[in-house]
Enzyme design. Sequence first.
Site, short mmCIF file in Angstrom:
data_model
loop_
_atom_site.label_atom_id
_atom_site.label_comp_id
_atom_site.label_asym_id
_atom_site.label_seq_id
_atom_site.Cartn_x
_atom_site.Cartn_y
_atom_site.Cartn_z
CB CYS A 43 -1.27 -0.10 1.43
SG CYS A 43 -1.68 2.03 1.20
CB CYS A 48 -3.51 2.88 -1.38
SG CYS A 48 -3.53 1.43 -0.72
CE LYS A 51 -4.88 3.43 -5.64
NZ LYS A 51 -5.22 2.27 -6.06
CE1 TYR A 177 -10.78 -1.58 -5.96
CE2 TYR A 177 -10.95 -3.68 -6.26
CZ TYR A 177 -11.20 -2.46 -5.35
OH TYR A 177 -11.95 -2.50 -4.11
CD GLU A 181 -7.30 2.32 -9.24
OE1 GLU A 181 -8.38 2.25 -7.89
OE2 GLU A 181 -5.98 1.43 -8.85
CG HIS A 435 -28.70 23.88 -3.99
ND1 HIS A 435 -28.98 22.41 -4.97
CD2 HIS A 435 -28.52 25.04 -4.41
CE1 HIS A 435 -28.90 23.16 -5.96
NE2 HIS A 435 -29.51 24.59 -5.24
CD GLU A 440 -27.93 19.68 -4.16
OE1 GLU A 440 -29.05 19.48 -3.73
OE2 GLU A 440 -27.41 20.32 -4.92
#
Length: 450
Positions: A43, A48, A51, A177, A181, A435, A440
């Site tokens: 990682c 992770c 990346k 993944y 990616e 908003h 939302e």
Amino acid sequence: MADYDYDLFVIGAGSGGVRAARMAGGFGARVGIAEDRYIGGTCVNVGCIPKKLFVYAAHFAEEFRDAAGYGWQLGGADFNWNTLLNNKNNEIKRLNEIYANLLKRNNVVIYDGRAVVTGPHSVRVNGKDLSAERILVATGGWPQIPDIPGREHIISSNEAFFIETLPQRVVIVGGGYIAVEFAGIFHGLGVDTTLVYRGDLFLRGFDAELREFLAEQLRAQGIKLLFNTRIDRIAQHNGHYQAHSPEAGALPADLVLYATGRHPRTHGLGLETAGVALNDKGAIIVDADYRSSAPSIYAIGDVTDRMNLTPVATAEGMALAHNLFNRQSRRVDYRDIATCIFSQPNLGTVGLTEAQARRDYKQVDVYKSCFTPLKHTLTGNPGKTLMKLVVDRDSDRVLGVHMVGPDAGEIIQGLAIALKAGASKATFDATIGIHPTAAEEFVTMREPVG
């Protein structure tokens, strides 16, 4: 009671191993840990973190293009690969030191070398024999490269983080993944990018509608997607490469990256000497308490090949440390774990896909919203966002939340808490949105589409 050198010896200083080691040390256990590559594991070093840094770098190209719609007149942007590479390396080095210091502060003894199990309570590191009441294997996974002609010309994601020169053309093979990616990363950095996958559609296991939508978005950006396509050999050609496909012919490339899965890293660990059972993929078989078939040997994270996500490995490491050394009974809840593909745009998800929900529940309502993000109304950027709620009609409970769009990972992380708390669709409806935001939309969808 036998006199051991350590109460716990951890093999592998990745996310799970470090968490288990430092927490056990903090609880007063005598802990040793061995790592033969890099502190922080996949990682931190080749996963992770680097990346995501590369994803950030690649996304600037889109930001520069969009800026014109907001009145910004930018000169010619000049990208320097070596600057990114050096800055990334410096950041990873800083994180390596942080991980090492976390271990040292909790009195964990660090061994720089490969540890091999020599028995139920013994390991050998750098020629030194050590004993431990319990051994934890947390060695993670390793990229697999198929045995095809020309495999010596292929790199994996491990090497992709260190290539010296940015290629002009890249062929990426895989549909998970990592493949998706890196397709976004290379494309964003200006590389002619082709993604090849042997199946009908990439990202198997995710909601089918989101997979199809993401494919449309990537194609619209100019990434070439070749599904139902195989590569049977790689050949050198005029100083470059050709990836040969029975379906697509010869695909020219300056770099061929394979992201076709990872194997549990158990080979050569000596696990057979202690009677540790492996499955047909080489993963360590463990029970609910992460104990292997050898009662004194445990395993967590990707080496067990169950749910291969960094936060899951760290949660397992924490639970194990509490169970063994803090007199607490802890279990990781594997339901409704959120995850994100850091494609461009992101694909974020938590809970059941529509197909899974229809399989497990009698009546399912699906709510969807597909729209152009407000930001793009001035830019001409064709990118769109898709949001989806999957609801059990009988109980009104939200079973799944899915999104393809900018910042999907950030949005889904927050909604994962709602799912974990058992939120109903009525709860979503009663929540007043912020908003104007994309998020939302998740609390304003009123009419089911199916």
